[in-house]
Design a protein around this motif. Structure first.
Motif, PDB file in Angstrom:
ATOM      1  N   UNK A 286       0.849  -1.191   0.000  1.00 20.99           N
ATOM      2  CA  UNK A 286       0.000   0.000   0.000  1.00 20.99           C
ATOM      3  C   UNK A 286       0.885   1.242   0.000  1.00 20.99           C
ATOM      4  N   UNK A 287       0.296   2.386  -0.323  1.00 16.49           N
ATOM      5  CA  UNK A 287       1.076   3.610  -0.526  1.00 16.49           C
ATOM      6  C   UNK A 287       1.413   4.301   0.794  1.00 16.49           C
ATOM      7  N   UNK A 288       1.963   3.544   1.721  1.00 15.83           N
ATOM      8  CA  UNK A 288       2.452   4.068   2.994  1.00 15.83           C
ATOM      9  C   UNK A 288       3.906   4.493   2.796  1.00 15.83           C
ATOM     10  N   UNK A 289       4.290   5.706   3.183  1.00 18.36           N
ATOM     11  CA  UNK A 289       5.670   6.158   2.932  1.00 18.36           C
ATOM     12  C   UNK A 289       6.748   5.197   3.422  1.00 18.36           C
ATOM     13  N   UNK A 290       6.558   4.625   4.615  1.00 15.30           N
ATOM     14  CA  UNK A 290       7.558   3.708   5.133  1.00 15.30           C
ATOM     15  C   UNK A 290       7.714   2.459   4.295  1.00 15.30           C
ATOM     16  N   UNK A 291       6.605   1.969   3.713  1.00 14.26           N
ATOM     17  CA  UNK A 291       6.672   0.800   2.839  1.00 14.26           C
ATOM     18  C   UNK A 291       7.327   1.150   1.509  1.00 14.26           C
ATOM     19  N   UNK A 292       7.004   2.317   0.982  1.00 14.13           N
ATOM     20  CA  UNK A 292       7.579   2.720  -0.299  1.00 14.13           C
ATOM     21  C   UNK A 292       9.088   2.945  -0.177  1.00 14.13           C
ATOM     22  N   UNK A 293       9.515   3.411   0.994  1.00 16.04           N
ATOM     23  CA  UNK A 293      10.944   3.615   1.227  1.00 16.04           C
ATOM     24  C   UNK A 293      11.686   2.285   1.310  1.00 16.04           C
ATOM     25  N   UNK A 294      10.979   1.239   1.724  1.00 16.42           N
ATOM     26  CA  UNK A 294      11.592  -0.080   1.900  1.00 16.42           C
ATOM     27  C   UNK A 294      11.538  -0.921   0.632  1.00 16.42           C
ATOM     28  N   UNK A 295      11.038  -0.354  -0.448  1.00 13.28           N
ATOM     29  CA  UNK A 295      10.935  -1.053  -1.723  1.00 13.28           C
ATOM     30  C   UNK A 295      11.453  -0.155  -2.845  1.00 13.28           C
ATOM     31  N   UNK A 296      11.425  -0.697  -4.042  1.00 13.75           N
ATOM     32  CA  UNK A 296      11.766   0.084  -5.238  1.00 13.75           C
ATOM     33  C   UNK A 296      10.498   0.137  -6.097  1.00 13.75           C
ATOM     34  N   UNK A 297       9.598   1.092  -5.818  1.00 11.90           N
ATOM     35  CA  UNK A 297       8.282   1.098  -6.459  1.00 11.90           C
ATOM     36  C   UNK A 297       8.338   0.971  -7.974  1.00 11.90           C
ATOM     37  N   UNK A 298       7.467   0.105  -8.497  1.00 15.66           N
ATOM     38  CA  UNK A 298       7.330  -0.192  -9.924  1.00 15.66           C
ATOM     39  C   UNK A 298       8.478  -1.027 -10.471  1.00 15.66           C
ATOM     40  N   UNK A 299       9.510  -1.256  -9.681  1.00 12.94           N
ATOM     41  CA  UNK A 299      10.620  -2.118 -10.112  1.00 12.94           C
ATOM     42  C   UNK A 299      10.669  -3.414  -9.313  1.00 12.94           C
ATOM     43  N   UNK A 300      10.432  -3.310  -7.990  1.00 12.03           N
ATOM     44  CA  UNK A 300      10.403  -4.520  -7.169  1.00 12.03           C
ATOM     45  C   UNK A 300       9.022  -4.769  -6.582  1.00 12.03           C
ATOM     46  N   UNK A 301       8.103  -3.840  -6.803  1.00  9.92           N
ATOM     47  CA  UNK A 301       6.771  -3.986  -6.205  1.00  9.92           C
ATOM     48  C   UNK A 301       5.736  -3.223  -7.012  1.00  9.92           C
ATOM     49  N   UNK A 302       4.484  -3.544  -6.735  1.00 10.78           N
ATOM     50  CA  UNK A 302       3.338  -2.805  -7.264  1.00 10.78           C
ATOM     51  C   UNK A 302       2.739  -2.038  -6.092  1.00 10.78           C
ATOM     52  N   UNK A 303       2.511  -0.750  -6.283  1.00 13.34           N
ATOM     53  CA  UNK A 303       1.968   0.087  -5.215  1.00 13.34           C
ATOM     54  C   UNK A 303       0.476   0.282  -5.447  1.00 13.34           C
ATOM     55  N   UNK A 304      -0.319   0.042  -4.384  1.00 12.41           N
ATOM     56  CA  UNK A 304      -1.762   0.235  -4.476  1.00 12.41           C
ATOM     57  C   UNK A 304      -2.205   1.259  -3.433  1.00 12.41           C
ATOM     58  N   UNK A 305      -3.379   1.790  -3.614  1.00 11.82           N
ATOM     59  CA  UNK A 305      -3.922   2.761  -2.662  1.00 11.82           C
ATOM     60  C   UNK A 305      -4.308   2.044  -1.375  1.00 11.82           C
ATOM     61  N   UNK A 306      -3.907   2.618  -0.240  1.00 11.43           N
ATOM     62  CA  UNK A 306      -4.270   2.019   1.051  1.00 11.43           C
ATOM     63  C   UNK A 306      -5.782   1.998   1.223  1.00 11.43           C
ATOM     64  N   UNK A 307      -6.270   1.066   2.022  1.00 16.68           N
ATOM     65  CA  UNK A 307      -7.703   0.919   2.300  1.00 16.68           C
ATOM     66  C   UNK A 307      -8.528   0.697   1.027  1.00 16.68           C
ATOM     67  N   UNK A 308      -7.954   0.005   0.059  1.00 19.21           N
ATOM     68  CA  UNK A 308      -8.641  -0.153  -1.222  1.00 19.21           C
ATOM     69  C   UNK A 308      -8.488  -1.594  -1.711  1.00 19.21           C
ATOM     70  N   UNK A 309      -9.489  -2.417  -1.430  1.00 19.60           N
ATOM     71  CA  UNK A 309      -9.453  -3.819  -1.841  1.00 19.60           C
ATOM     72  C   UNK A 309      -9.459  -3.968  -3.353  1.00 19.60           C
ATOM     73  N   UNK A 310     -10.178  -3.082  -4.058  1.00 21.90           N
ATOM     74  CA  UNK A 310     -10.241  -3.171  -5.521  1.00 21.90           C
ATOM     75  C   UNK A 310      -8.859  -2.993  -6.142  1.00 21.90           C
ATOM     76  N   UNK A 311      -8.070  -2.078  -5.601  1.00 17.15           N
ATOM     77  CA  UNK A 311      -6.715  -1.870  -6.108  1.00 17.15           C
ATOM     78  C   UNK A 311      -5.861  -3.124  -5.923  1.00 17.15           C
ATOM     79  N   UNK A 312      -6.014  -3.764  -4.772  1.00 22.12           N
ATOM     80  CA  UNK A 312      -5.249  -4.990  -4.524  1.00 22.12           C
ATOM     81  C   UNK A 312      -5.683  -6.083  -5.501  1.00 22.12           C
ATOM     82  N   UNK A 313      -6.988  -6.205  -5.723  1.00 24.04           N
ATOM     83  CA  UNK A 313      -7.503  -7.195  -6.675  1.00 24.04           C
ATOM     84  C   UNK A 313      -6.922  -6.967  -8.065  1.00 24.04           C
TER      85      UNK A 313
END
Length: 358
Positions: A286-313
């Protein structure tokens, strides 16, 4: 050289800190308000009735242990004092009168605690003021904590042991699609959104053979089990409970997609995301700053909107139908962790910082 940690002896991260400095030849002690044992460490347990579930009014009793803490530190006579968690151990250190110590903020102590009342905010400000040096596991948390102090923070992220967390832990032979997470069973970690997302994923792909694996403990397990059953994925959902680090490494490595759907910014640094990436697994965060800092967004992970099940789906569906994308995300994740977040590299930085400011 002697180092004292003022921290919870039963906490996994405290044990990681101690383990590094023991291996480096330090004489390590821990002063803790929770009982616990740590290999090759002198643990001084102060029983003041601390309980994480007690009200703030009852937990405030730890402040009356300041004199006892000061006497213990004077007895041990350490070269370095490292204090962890600003709203409890940090407050005790502030009131104890000890002259020089490092204070590490962890998350809820600066995100949630000072929001409760003016008293809570003032206590955090005093705690940060009295510390000689301030440390934060992430840049995002340091920025937030700066609301309560003008001091600078040294960034000291948690690293992972790549000899434990690595792609070689994968030992699956089946073709099923494994989705999973290793987090506390709590609303702030978004487990309910993950369950809802996987149920929708099943409706979109009714013929897919999949499993949702959830490791961790928490008070909401029964509620979330009922949610999974009501949404028709009870049989596909496996609840693993609390698991060891070795088992966590195997779980991450054997997932096709790891999902870390935290909902609150007190998720100060994504240790779980680091572990999953180190194992070569594609990650959804989810798009939490601490999580995004711990990953390489769009290269090692997919970022979704927090509190949004549809985005995760949507992200799950995309990764399910694109095995090559999962492979690339996994490879990039391994590379990212080994460049920035190995256990040795992160703790070596902390040790150098301690010694250069001693």
């Amino acid at each position: 050289m002697r180092i004292v940690f003022l921290a919870a002896a039963n906490n996994y991260h405290t044990k990681k800190w101690c383990g590094y400095f023991v291996a480096r030849g330090y004489e390590v002690s821990v002063i803790s308000f929770f009982a616990g044992e740590i290999d090759n460490v002198n643990v001084y347990y102060i029983d003041c009735g601390m309980d994480a579930k007690k009200s703030d009014g009852k937990k405030i009793s730890y402040l009356f242990q300041a004199n006892k803490v000061r006497r213990l530190i004077n007895k041990i006579n350490p070269d370095i004092v490292s204090v962890h968690y600003a709203s409890s151990y940090g407050a005790v250190a502030a009131f104890s009168g000890i002259k020089k110590y490092y204070l590490s903020v962890w998350g809820a102590d600066v995100y949630e605690f000072p929001e409760k009342s003016l008293f809570h905010e003032l206590l955090i400000r005093f705690s940060l003021l009295r510390a000689s040096k301030l440390l934060s596991t992430s840049k995002a948390m340091a920025v937030h904590a700066s609301k309560y102090t003008h001091k600078n923070f040294e960034i000291t992220p948690f690293g992972v042991k790549t000899e434990i967390f690595n792609p070689a832990r994968r030992n699956r032979a089946d073709d099923s699609f494994i989705i999973g997470t290793v987090k506390g069973i709590d609303p702030k970690y978004g487990i309910d959104y993950l369950i809802k997302a996987v149920a929708k994923f099943k409706k979109i792909n009714p013929n897919v053979v999949f499993q949702l694996r959830i490791a961790g403990r928490g008070d909401y397990r029964e509620e979330y089990e009922n949610l999974a059953n009501s949404l028709g994925i009870g049989q596909e959902t496996k609840w693993l409970g609390f698991i060891s680090q070795d088992d966590a490494a195997r779980e991450w490595a054997n997932m096709d997609v790891a999902v870390i759907p935290s909902t609150v910014e007190s998720e100060s640094f994504g240790v779980s995301a680091i572990e999953a990436q180190a194992c070569g697994t594609a990650v959804i965060i989810s798009d939490i700053p601490g999580l995004m800092e711990a990953t390489d967004p769009d290269k090692s992970c997919v970022v979704v909107q927090r509190n949004n099940a549809d985005d995760i789906t949507e992200a799950l569906n995309k990764l399910y139908h694109n095995k090559e994308l999962r492979r690339k995300l996994g490879e990039n994740g391994v590379r990212f962790v080994r460049e920035k977040y190995t256990y040795e590299k992160c703790f070596s930085h902390i040790e150098d910082y301690f010694l250069s400011n001693k």
